[in-house]
Design a protein around this motif. Structure first.
Motif: not given
Length: 454
Positions: A378-384, A397-405, A407-415
């Motif tokens: 959900p857009e309100s939860k779009a922060d991995t 379960v563990l995964a790496v939150p996408g924001f660390v990848f 170049p510019l800091p931002q919220r992301t739905k990727y892991v």
């Protein structure tokens, strides 16, 4: 080609003004026949308690092989050594790389070793860029380089990517509009571009040759250096159903560094690593590129950690001598085939459990050990970052939150998820736990999961 002094101007102020390590600059003179050295404070090898090193290894064809390191070779490995690396290993790698990348040994390049390729990459950043200088970086980018660039005060300008790698038209647009675009108009022109072209971390995708040609043309036109970080080069998956070929003859991606010999001759520094192939804890990687850049990297090493581990180097050198080039290719192809099998099985689970119900999507990886998952949150939860800590960890379960990848800091739905060490019997359960974590986000907002394309 510009002379060395003219090219040294491209180095950072710190690299140009770093004092030479007085003792280490004379180390090579100890190899002169007949030289009596009163130079370095090297300990006497007779004080070392190690007499021989015997290693049980895997031979070129998978058979058991026992290797032994002793005598002068072991003594040299245990003592202070040359900053660029043990001479025999450096020469073996230069000859191998010349054949592998169709680039003859010559004065336009040299090779040095470091404590892993990341050691060499970070030192190259420091050698090339001053505070306030700009580097282009593929987006997403290997997370390990971003803290170093930030701490050096460098500005990172992201370049969009797709399944084929860097989008060349986007790179051209950024460079052609540099002085007018809001993001770049107040910045100096870029000095470098960082990319991981084979099995990119985290994306798992491999750049096409056309993309590399386009990026290299821009590097030559705008005079910046491509930093080609390629630790997964030999982990490109063999194509299923392709005609059988020997490990030596199997087609492999053409590198930026190979193209540079024909086109630019001096616009690429290439980094490779033994971490994914022989042993990550050995901490040995190597770089190839213009001598003036690698000389600056070696000067940094000579003033800090002095040299890569001699013991790690001699272990690798003994193994490579036993294997030869053909044995090395056989080993890396067995390793690539293992990761391909794991990737196929993990992808099947992920598509069935996560993608089919509309909970995630991803591009099929072509090399390496990762999936870059875009979660349907959900857009309100779009922060991995919050998703991992608040939903995934409680689900086990563990995964790496996408924001660390990014170049510019931002919220992301990727892991980023890694399947390299995951036991086959855990593939399905890992995906099920991710599934439950995503579903928990939708339950929390009181909505059902909307359909998305796989």
């Amino acid at each position: 080609m510009p002379g060395n002094e003219q090219r040294r101007v491209k180095l950072s102020h710190r690299a140009r003004t770093r004092p030479a390590a007085g003792i280490r600059t004379l180390f090579p003179k100890e190899k002169v026949p007949g030289m009596i050295s009163l130079l370095a404070g090297k300990p006497n090898e007779k004080s070392f308690p190690f007499k021989a090193l015997t290693i049980d290894t895997q031979g070129a064809d998978g058979e058991d092989v026992k290797l032994k390191v002793d005598g002068e070779e072991l003594a040299e490995a245990l003592n202070y050594g040359l900053t660029p690396g043990i001479t025999g290993l450096v020469q073996w790698l230069m000859e191998f790389q010349a054949r592998a990348h169709n680039r003859p040994i010559g004065p336009d390049w040299r090779l040095n070793l470091g404590a892993g390729s990341q050691d060499l990459i970070i030192k190259t950043f420091e050698a090339m860029m001053d505070r306030g200088d700009v580097i282009l970086a593929e987006d997403p980018v290997y997370a390990g380089v971003l803290p170093a660039l930030e701490s050096q005060g460098c500005r990172v300008v992201p370049v969009p990517t797709n399944r084929d790698g860097i989008i060349v038209s986007q790179l051209q647009h950024i460079l052609e509009n540099w002085e007018s675009a809001p993001m770049t108009k107040d910045l100096p022109r870029p000095k470098c571009l960082y990319t991981s072209p084979t099995g990119g971390n985290p994306s798992g995708t491999t750049q096409t040759e056309a993309v590399k040609e386009g990026v290299l043309r821009e590097a030559i036109k705008h005079d910046f250096t491509i930093l080609e970080d390629d630790p997964y080069y030999y982990l490109e998956y063999p194509t299923a159903g392709a005609p059988a070929s020997s490990a030596v003859d199997r087609p492999r991606p053409r590198s930026y560094w190979s193209m540079d010999y024909e086109w630019g001759n001096g616009h690429v520094v290439r980094f490779e690593s033994f971490s994914k192939l022989i042993g990550a804890g050995l901490r040995v990687g190597f770089a190839m590129g213009p001598a003036y850049i690698l000389d600056a990297v070696d000067a940094h090493t000579a003033n800090t950690n002095l040299q890569p581990s001699g013991l790690s180097q001699v272990v690798i050198y003994s193994l490579l001598r036993n294997w030869g080039s053909e044995g090395f290719y056989k080993h890396v192809d067995r390793t690539a085939a293992m990761y391909r099998e794991k990737a196929v099985r993990f992808e099947e689970c992920a598509r069935r459990i996560l993608c089919k119900p509309g909970l995630a999507r991803f591009e099929t990886p072509t090399a390496g050990m990762f999936l870059w998952l875009e979660l349907n949150l959900p857009e309100s939860k779009a922060d991995t970052m919050a998703f991992i800590s608040e939903k995934a960890v409680p689900a086990g379960v563990l995964a790496v939150p996408g924001f660390v990848f990014l170049p510019l800091p931002q919220r992301t739905k990727y892991v980023r998820v890694s399947f390299s060490k995951l036991a086959d019997e855990d593939f399905e359960e890992a995906c099920m736990r991710l599934k439950r974590a995503v579903e928990a986000c939708w339950e929390e907002v009181g909505e059902s999961v909307p359909e998305v394309g796989v």
